[in-house]
Scaffold this active site. Structure first.
Site, PDB file in Angstrom:
ATOM      1  CG  ASN A 249      11.408  16.076  -8.851  1.00  0.00           C
ATOM      2  OD1 ASN A 249      12.083  16.258  -7.851  1.00  0.00           O
ATOM      3  ND2 ASN A 249      10.094  15.892  -8.809  1.00  0.00           N
TER       4      ASN A 249
ATOM      5  CB  SER B 140      -3.996  16.393 -11.552  1.00  0.00           C
ATOM      6  OG  SER B 140      -3.479  16.802 -12.806  1.00  0.00           O
ATOM      7  N   GLY B 141      -6.719  15.761 -13.621  1.00  0.00           N
ATOM      8  CA  GLY B 141      -7.786  16.421 -14.355  1.00  0.00           C
ATOM      9  C   GLY B 141      -8.328  15.537 -15.448  1.00  0.00           C
TER      10      GLY B 141
ATOM     11  N   GLY C 199       5.259  14.496 -14.598  1.00  0.00           N
ATOM     12  CA  GLY C 199       6.438  15.150 -14.048  1.00  0.00           C
ATOM     13  C   GLY C 199       6.167  16.482 -13.366  1.00  0.00           C
ATOM     14  CD  GLU C 200       6.071  16.278  -8.978  1.00  0.00           C
ATOM     15  OE1 GLU C 200       6.974  16.521  -8.146  1.00  0.00           O
ATOM     16  OE2 GLU C 200       5.405  15.232  -8.965  1.00  0.00           O
TER      17      GLU C 200
ATOM     18  CG  ASP D  83      12.063   8.652  -9.342  1.00  0.00           C
ATOM     19  OD1 ASP D  83      13.132   9.219  -9.033  1.00  0.00           O
ATOM     20  OD2 ASP D  83      11.945   7.937 -10.356  1.00  0.00           O
ATOM     21  CG  HIS D  84      10.798  14.308  -5.532  1.00  0.00           C
ATOM     22  ND1 HIS D  84      10.390  15.554  -5.099  1.00  0.00           N
ATOM     23  CD2 HIS D  84       9.679  13.686  -5.957  1.00  0.00           C
ATOM     24  CE1 HIS D  84       9.082  15.677  -5.253  1.00  0.00           C
ATOM     25  NE2 HIS D  84       8.625  14.545  -5.763  1.00  0.00           N
TER      26      HIS D  84
END
Length: 321
Positions: free
Chosen positions: A110, A173-174, A106-107, A37-38
């Site tokens: 995007n 991720s962590g 999120g990133e 989803d970008h």
């Protein structure tokens, strides 16, 4: 037995093509499907970014068996969590129970488009935690009002609710994200075969819950062609999520990977048509404890050859796992 999924990669194909790809993946025998989803591709060479939720609606009508899942949607910047809850409910109805809602913090790639800035990782996780609570409350039915640290909801209600809410996956991720996922998620989502992520997920309440990994692959009868394609379109994936979540656009990813060589990519991404090499890459996820692995075939115009090969060669090989 591990479930093998297919990825609709919105960064490398247009909307109509993505729907035809998932139809073919269902026919080939894949166990499930996920969709990115970008709003931007990682690199200009990928060249696409259609709206994933429209593609999902079309895919729900074009398929009959294969489960669908966002992998993943950020419910905190581009989308308000109340909007995500409505979209997820509608998708679950369209899919007749085949939908799972994958969520993540999120990133920048995007989420920068709405101009609200890009906060630190711990703030993004706090926002995600509040958003997940809101989404679950709305999917339970009834009117919801909420005035929290990051979100406000005023007298909201979802009028078309599925009999069973879609399961919610959370990307990790962590340690901190595993703690959130262990408490709040029905499914763990990750892109590295890291056993420590699963251990942390279980330690925080995720025991017995499914876990979905994702693996990029690049099928081609000519291995050199596959390596070149993987390098041109997927070298960004070697950067790691601590870096990848922060970069704001394709130009940044191009600069960050300027010195990444094709042979570097080939060490990480299985390329060519050696079934055993692909099987061993999947085995890393299975050995780490993942119950599901979604494959990403690199190259938007090379999906059908991959799906034909997967049906006759790769999927039978993977069933032996």
């Amino acid at each position: 037995m591990v479930s093998i999924g297919y990825t609709m990669m919105t960064e490398q194909a247009g909307p109509r093509e993505l729907v035809s790809h998932v139809v073919a993946a269902e026919r080939a025998g894949f166990d499930f499907s996920v969709i990115s989803d970008h709003s931007f591709p990682w690199l200009d060479s990928q060249g696409h970014a259609p709206y994933a939720w429209s593609v999902l609606g079309a895919a729900a009508q074009a398929t009959s068996r294969i489960p669908l899942m966002t992998f993943v949607t950020c419910p905190t910047f581009r989308y308000h969590p109340a909007v995500i809850a409505q979209k997820a409910a509608t998708m679950q109805l369209l899919c007749e129970g085949r939908f799972r809602l994958g969520l993540g913090s999120g990133e920048n790639l995007n989420e920068h488009i709405v101009g609200t800035g890009w906060p630190a990782a711990h703030v993004r996780l706090e926002m995600l935690e509040e958003a997940v609570g809101l989404i679950r409350e709305l999917l339970d039915g009834g009117y919801v009002s909420h005035h929290g640290t990051y979100f406000d909801v005023e007298n909201a209600k979802i009028w078309d609710l599925p009999p069973t809410p879609p399961p919610i996956g959370i990307a990790v991720s962590g340690e901190r994200s595993c703690e959130v996922a262990g408490r709040l998620a029905d499914v763990l989502v990750a892109v590295d075969p890291d056993e420590s992520l699963l251990r942390a997920f279980v330690a925080h309440g995720g025991g017995g819950k499914p876990s979905v990994g994702q693996l990029p692959v690049c099928y081609d009868p000519d291995r050199d062609t596959a390596v070149d394609r993987a390098h041109a379109q997927f070298r960004w994936s070697l950067g790691g999520w601590e870096v990848n979540a922060e970069l704001p656009g394709p130009a940044g990813f191009a600069r960050a990977t300027a010195h990444t060589r094709p042979e570097d990519v080939a060490e990480v991404i299985p390329c060519g048509d050696d079934v055993q090499a692909f099987v061993e890459a999947v085995r890393a996820y299975v050995d780490a404890g993942f119950t599901e692995v979604a494959l990403v075939q690199i190259g938007g115009d090379r999906q059908q050859p991959f799906l034909d090969w997967a049906e006759t060669k790769l999927l039978p090989g993977l069933r032996d796992l």
